[in-house]
Design a protein around this motif. Structure first.
Motif, PDB file in Angstrom:
ATOM      1  N   LEU A   4       0.851  -1.182   0.000  1.00 60.65           N
ATOM      2  CA  LEU A   4       0.000   0.000   0.000  1.00 60.65           C
ATOM      3  C   LEU A   4       0.889   1.235   0.000  1.00 60.65           C
ATOM      4  O   LEU A   4       1.788   1.368   0.829  1.00 60.65           O
ATOM      5  N   LEU A   5       0.625   2.141  -0.933  1.00 60.69           N
ATOM      6  CA  LEU A   5       1.439   3.339  -1.093  1.00 60.69           C
ATOM      7  C   LEU A   5       0.599   4.571  -0.806  1.00 60.69           C
ATOM      8  O   LEU A   5      -0.506   4.720  -1.331  1.00 60.69           O
ATOM      9  N   ILE A   6       1.125   5.444   0.028  1.00 57.59           N
ATOM     10  CA  ILE A   6       0.491   6.737   0.307  1.00 57.59           C
ATOM     11  C   ILE A   6       1.429   7.824  -0.194  1.00 57.59           C
ATOM     12  O   ILE A   6       2.631   7.792   0.066  1.00 57.59           O
ATOM     13  N   LEU A   7       0.893   8.748  -0.954  1.00 59.91           N
ATOM     14  CA  LEU A   7       1.629   9.917  -1.417  1.00 59.91           C
ATOM     15  C   LEU A   7       0.959  11.137  -0.819  1.00 59.91           C
ATOM     16  O   LEU A   7      -0.264  11.285  -0.924  1.00 59.91           O
ATOM     17  N   GLY A   8       1.749  12.018  -0.188  1.00 59.85           N
ATOM     18  CA  GLY A   8       1.092  13.196   0.362  1.00 59.85           C
ATOM     19  C   GLY A   8       1.968  14.048   1.242  1.00 59.85           C
ATOM     20  O   GLY A   8       3.199  13.942   1.236  1.00 59.85           O
ATOM     21  N   SER A   9       1.309  14.861   2.023  1.00 58.44           N
ATOM     22  CA  SER A   9       1.974  15.897   2.815  1.00 58.44           C
ATOM     23  C   SER A   9       2.287  15.419   4.221  1.00 58.44           C
ATOM     24  O   SER A   9       1.694  14.473   4.734  1.00 58.44           O
ATOM     25  N   ALA A  10       3.244  16.117   4.811  1.00 56.18           N
ATOM     26  CA  ALA A  10       3.549  15.956   6.237  1.00 56.18           C
ATOM     27  C   ALA A  10       3.743  17.346   6.815  1.00 56.18           C
ATOM     28  O   ALA A  10       4.479  18.161   6.248  1.00 56.18           O
ATOM     29  N   GLN A 129      10.193   5.474  -8.585  1.00 55.78           N
ATOM     30  CA  GLN A 129       9.459   4.649  -9.548  1.00 55.78           C
ATOM     31  C   GLN A 129       9.299   3.209  -9.063  1.00 55.78           C
ATOM     32  O   GLN A 129       8.286   2.563  -9.302  1.00 55.78           O
ATOM     33  N   ASP A 130      10.303   2.697  -8.343  1.00 60.38           N
ATOM     34  CA  ASP A 130      10.216   1.311  -7.873  1.00 60.38           C
ATOM     35  C   ASP A 130       9.067   1.125  -6.898  1.00 60.38           C
ATOM     36  O   ASP A 130       8.360   0.108  -6.936  1.00 60.38           O
ATOM     37  N   LEU A 131       8.856   2.107  -6.004  1.00 59.28           N
ATOM     38  CA  LEU A 131       7.740   2.011  -5.062  1.00 59.28           C
ATOM     39  C   LEU A 131       6.406   2.075  -5.793  1.00 59.28           C
ATOM     40  O   LEU A 131       5.453   1.365  -5.450  1.00 59.28           O
ATOM     41  N   ILE A 132       6.336   2.929  -6.796  1.00 59.93           N
ATOM     42  CA  ILE A 132       5.105   3.073  -7.580  1.00 59.93           C
ATOM     43  C   ILE A 132       4.816   1.787  -8.349  1.00 59.93           C
ATOM     44  O   ILE A 132       3.672   1.300  -8.383  1.00 59.93           O
ATOM     45  N   ASN A 133       5.842   1.213  -8.946  1.00 56.42           N
ATOM     46  CA  ASN A 133       5.653   0.009  -9.764  1.00 56.42           C
ATOM     47  C   ASN A 133       5.171  -1.174  -8.947  1.00 56.42           C
ATOM     48  O   ASN A 133       4.485  -2.058  -9.469  1.00 56.42           O
ATOM     49  N   ARG A 134       5.519  -1.199  -7.667  1.00 58.72           N
ATOM     50  CA  ARG A 134       5.168  -2.356  -6.828  1.00 58.72           C
ATOM     51  C   ARG A 134       3.899  -2.149  -6.007  1.00 58.72           C
ATOM     52  O   ARG A 134       3.480  -3.042  -5.277  1.00 58.72           O
ATOM     53  N   ALA A 135       3.282  -0.990  -6.131  1.00 56.96           N
ATOM     54  CA  ALA A 135       2.107  -0.679  -5.300  1.00 56.96           C
ATOM     55  C   ALA A 135       0.857  -1.387  -5.821  1.00 56.96           C
ATOM     56  O   ALA A 135       0.537  -1.321  -7.013  1.00 56.96           O
ATOM     57  N   ASP A 136       0.162  -2.054  -4.915  1.00 56.75           N
ATOM     58  CA  ASP A 136      -1.143  -2.619  -5.255  1.00 56.75           C
ATOM     59  C   ASP A 136      -2.232  -1.553  -5.180  1.00 56.75           C
ATOM     60  O   ASP A 136      -3.201  -1.594  -5.937  1.00 56.75           O
ATOM     61  N   TRP A 137      -2.064  -0.619  -4.242  1.00 52.99           N
ATOM     62  CA  TRP A 137      -3.012   0.480  -4.047  1.00 52.99           C
ATOM     63  C   TRP A 137      -2.237   1.773  -3.839  1.00 52.99           C
ATOM     64  O   TRP A 137      -1.162   1.769  -3.235  1.00 52.99           O
ATOM     65  N   LEU A 138      -2.812   2.877  -4.316  1.00 57.99           N
ATOM     66  CA  LEU A 138      -2.301   4.210  -4.024  1.00 57.99           C
ATOM     67  C   LEU A 138      -3.411   5.032  -3.393  1.00 57.99           C
ATOM     68  O   LEU A 138      -4.534   5.079  -3.913  1.00 57.99           O
ATOM     69  N   LEU A 139      -3.083   5.691  -2.283  1.00 53.04           N
ATOM     70  CA  LEU A 139      -3.976   6.656  -1.640  1.00 53.04           C
ATOM     71  C   LEU A 139      -3.268   8.005  -1.636  1.00 53.04           C
ATOM     72  O   LEU A 139      -2.128   8.109  -1.170  1.00 53.04           O
ATOM     73  N   THR A 140      -3.932   9.039  -2.154  1.00 56.11           N
ATOM     74  CA  THR A 140      -3.307  10.356  -2.184  1.00 56.11           C
ATOM     75  C   THR A 140      -4.352  11.443  -1.973  1.00 56.11           C
ATOM     76  O   THR A 140      -5.557  11.177  -1.963  1.00 56.11           O
ATOM     77  N   LEU A 155       0.394   6.565 -13.091  1.00 57.75           N
ATOM     78  CA  LEU A 155       1.377   5.487 -13.133  1.00 57.75           C
ATOM     79  C   LEU A 155       0.862   4.229 -12.451  1.00 57.75           C
ATOM     80  O   LEU A 155       1.045   3.109 -12.955  1.00 57.75           O
ATOM     81  N   VAL A 156       0.231   4.389 -11.294  1.00 57.23           N
ATOM     82  CA  VAL A 156      -0.292   3.217 -10.580  1.00 57.23           C
ATOM     83  C   VAL A 156      -1.440   2.588 -11.352  1.00 57.23           C
ATOM     84  O   VAL A 156      -1.518   1.354 -11.496  1.00 57.23           O
ATOM     85  N   LYS A 157      -2.315   3.420 -11.876  1.00 55.88           N
ATOM     86  CA  LYS A 157      -3.473   2.925 -12.624  1.00 55.88           C
ATOM     87  C   LYS A 157      -3.037   2.188 -13.889  1.00 55.88           C
ATOM     88  O   LYS A 157      -3.562   1.120 -14.215  1.00 55.88           O
ATOM     89  N   GLN A 158      -2.051   2.742 -14.606  1.00 50.14           N
ATOM     90  CA  GLN A 158      -1.616   2.144 -15.867  1.00 50.14           C
ATOM     91  C   GLN A 158      -0.977   0.782 -15.670  1.00 50.14           C
ATOM     92  O   GLN A 158      -1.026  -0.055 -16.574  1.00 50.14           O
ATOM     93  N   ARG A 159      -0.372   0.571 -14.510  1.00 43.35           N
ATOM     94  CA  ARG A 159       0.268  -0.731 -14.291  1.00 43.35           C
ATOM     95  C   ARG A 159      -0.647  -1.712 -13.572  1.00 43.35           C
ATOM     96  O   ARG A 159      -0.223  -2.776 -13.127  1.00 43.35           O
ATOM     97  N   GLY A 160      -1.940  -1.357 -13.444  1.00 43.42           N
ATOM     98  CA  GLY A 160      -2.922  -2.302 -12.921  1.00 43.42           C
ATOM     99  C   GLY A 160      -3.235  -2.183 -11.454  1.00 43.42           C
ATOM    100  O   GLY A 160      -3.995  -2.992 -10.912  1.00 43.42           O
TER     101      GLY A 160
END
Length: 303
Positions: A4-10, A129-140, A155-160
């Motif tokens: 599970l990948l989260i992209l965002g602010s801190a 890119q490696d983290l993005i390529n291996r993510a099953d889910w992205l939350l942002t 990127l996450v959507k295009q790779r399934g």
């Protein structure tokens, strides 16, 4: 193992409490003052890490300043089980900060200075890119630069992989972003910003959801505070009520909801069950003060 990948602010949250929120031009004396660790991305990453199973990998991509608070944040995130390979400390920048006013009934007003969060450009994103390529889910969310959010979703959507966008804070982002979004989770204010429809009950939420569907997302979940969440999807449409609790601080409620929703869906819960789980987690959060320190652990929901 789910990834599970989260992209965002801190952000560093500077929190003041009042009998009621000040109006324009009014000065009030705060009842207390405290410093918290927050930011929508970080809050959601913490919620995911605390609520997921031990076999799940939780990655977080964000930018911090090169300061003491950044060190403390990373230390605490690791204690919660968040992988920090995607966290960068930017020289010459301060960690983002937020000024939060809280009224006695838990309502809040928030102002944000993005600091290093604004340096999370598309170029910086592609370094992970490696983290993005291996993510099953992205939350942002939308506290990071919009082009970066769009690129990550794409990127996450295009790779399934599957994608969740929490369109917060409310701002104009155009419509291109929505074609890369599987699930969108606005609150009433954010749903109105997207659609122009004032959302104040179940009927108006249903109307707004249909308009949002027309932009692309197949699942729309409009959070309605203490009332729960309105879900519009092929599987189910309707209001899923939240548990009734006495709220003392609502700052991280939406972030907890989104993190818990991701955990539920990644654990193969039905959409209804995942939203019910998210409602329960958010209900616990609002009974506690603080941002990340108010977010429950998995055992809090099981007990």
């Amino acid at each position: 193992m789910s990834r599970l990948l989260i992209l965002g602010s801190a952000n560093v949250d500077h929190v003041m409490s009042f009998e009621y929120l000040p109006t324009i031009g009014q000065t009030l004396m705060s009842q207390d003052y405290r410093i918290e660790q927050g930011g929508k991305g970080a809050n959601q990453a913490v919620a995911v890490a605390r609520l997921c199973s031990p076999s799940t990998r939780v990655d977080f991509i964000c930018h911090l300043g090169n300061d003491v608070m950044a060190h403390d944040m990373c230390h605490n995130w690791k204690l919660d089980g968040i992988q920090t390979d995607g966290v960068s400390k930017i020289q010459g920048q301060s960690t983002g900060s937020a000024l939060i006013f809280i009224g006695k009934n838990g309502e809040n007003s928030i102002g944000v200075a993005p600091g290093a969060n604004d340096n999370l450009t598309v170029t910086a994103l592609l370094e992970h890119q490696d983290l993005i390529n291996r993510a099953d889910w992205l939350l942002t969310q939308l506290e990071s630069p919009t082009p970066t959010v769009i690129e990550a979703l794409k990127l996450v959507k295009q790779r399934g992989g599957s994608t969740i966008l929490n369109p917060a804070p409310a701002k104009s982002i155009g419509t291109e972003i929505y074609k890369w979004v599987d699930i969108i989770t606005p609150n009433e204010t954010e749903a109105e910003a997207i659609t122009g429809i004032a959302v104040d009950d179940e009927d108006s939420a249903a109307f707004a959801a249909q308009m949002i569907h027309s932009h692309g997302p197949g699942i729309v979940i409009i959070t309605l505070g203490a009332r729960g969440a309105y879900v519009s999807s092929p599987e189910f449409s309707g209001l899923i009520p939240a548990p009734r609790v006495m709220a003392v601080d609502t700052v991280a409620a939406g972030d907890t909801f989104n993190g818990a929703l991701l955990v539920g869906l990644s654990n193969q819960l039905t959409l209804v069950d995942a939203v019910t789980f998210a409602n329960k987690a958010a209900a616990i959060t609002v009974t506690r003060q603080g941002a990340q320190r108010s977010i429950p652990y998995r055992d809090d929901l099981i007990c």
